[in-house]
Design an enzyme around this catalytic site. Structure first.
Site, PDB file in Angstrom:
ATOM      1  N   HIS A 112     101.243  75.507 -40.228  1.00 27.02           N
ATOM      2  CA  HIS A 112     101.096  74.858 -38.926  1.00 27.02           C
ATOM      3  C   HIS A 112     100.885  75.921 -37.856  1.00 27.02           C
ATOM      4  O   HIS A 112     101.593  76.925 -37.838  1.00 27.02           O
ATOM      5  CB  HIS A 112     102.344  74.046 -38.574  1.00 27.02           C
ATOM      6  CG  HIS A 112     102.633  72.924 -39.509  1.00 27.02           C
ATOM      7  ND1 HIS A 112     103.270  73.097 -40.721  1.00 27.02           N
ATOM      8  CD2 HIS A 112     102.369  71.589 -39.417  1.00 27.02           C
ATOM      9  CE1 HIS A 112     103.389  71.943 -41.328  1.00 27.02           C
ATOM     10  NE2 HIS A 112     102.853  71.004 -40.565  1.00 27.02           N
ATOM     11  N   LYS A 137      98.136  71.943 -47.118  1.00 30.54           N
ATOM     12  CA  LYS A 137      98.096  71.233 -45.835  1.00 30.54           C
ATOM     13  C   LYS A 137      98.016  72.268 -44.730  1.00 30.54           C
ATOM     14  O   LYS A 137      98.886  73.141 -44.622  1.00 30.54           O
ATOM     15  CB  LYS A 137      99.323  70.348 -45.634  1.00 30.54           C
ATOM     16  CG  LYS A 137      99.227  69.506 -44.359  1.00 30.54           C
ATOM     17  CD  LYS A 137     100.386  68.524 -44.231  1.00 30.54           C
ATOM     18  CE  LYS A 137     101.636  69.196 -43.725  1.00 30.54           C
ATOM     19  NZ  LYS A 137     102.716  68.240 -43.425  1.00 30.54           N
TER      20      LYS A 137
END
Length: 208
Positions: A112, A137
């Protein structure tokens, strides 16, 4: 891999988390991202054991935008026990990755960046893929069309199955549970299909 719509369960109590999971299942979610970092001490076991959906167990540390303020050893121990206890997936941050006994759980490696979209996305994805996770991700702040185009392009050439997600400034730091927008399930599934994502997150998808 089949597309999976993820309901992020970010609640303080097991009772609230379980209620959210039941609602998510009714609305059409395929899997719950159970945020252990939101749960109060002593609440995780009950929330995990009684879940109505397959689980991606996450204990997101504060330095990655989460609420886990405990030790790294305790965080990994929680993920290890969840994996041994039957979690379908455990979600581990690439920035502090360490291998541990995951039992039969599959590995999700995540990244992230709440400040920007990095320039070296392909190199980052390659380094993450070298760990041979089941899924990748990557979620980055998109501040303009250029960032969005680079993230879309990365999704198309990810070296392993996974999802690239554009974060928008108004959503960063809100702690919003993805379940709040699961009524957009049809659109979210369509977006995931169109973008070749394995994991679809409705709270991000409804903004596309």
């Amino acid at each position: 891999l089949a597309r999976m719509i993820v309901a992020c369960i970010a609640e303080a109590t097991a009772a609230a988390a379980l209620a959210r999971m039941r609602e998510a299942r009714t609305l059409g979610a395929d899997v719950a991202e159970l945020r252990a970092d939101f749960l109060a001490p002593g609440e995780f076991d009950a929330a995990f054991a009684g879940g109505a959906l397959p689980a991606i167990v996450t204990a997101r540390p504060a330095w990655e935008g989460g609420r886990w303020h405990g030790s790294e050893d305790d965080r990994i121990a929680l993920l290890r026990e969840a994996a041994r206890g039957g979690a379908e997936y455990v979600d581990v941050e690439f920035k502090a990755y360490k291998d541990f006994d995951r039992g039969c759980a599959s590995l999700v490696v995540c990244w992230h960046d709440f400040d920007r979209t990095p320039e070296d996305l392909d190199r980052l994805a390659g380094r993450m893929a070298a760990l041979e996770p089941a899924l990748l991700k990557i979620a980055c702040l998109a501040t303009g069309t250029g960032d969005l185009l680079r993230l879309v392009a990365l999704q198309k050439r990810l070296p392993r199955p996974g999802s690239v997600i554009a974060l928008f400034p108004e959503a960063v730091g809100t702690g919003q549970s993805y379940i709040d927008t699961l009524a957009e399930i049809v659109k979210s599934r369509a977006v995931a299909e169109r973008a070749a994502r394995v994991l679809g997150y409705p709270s991000a998808d409804v903004m596309e």
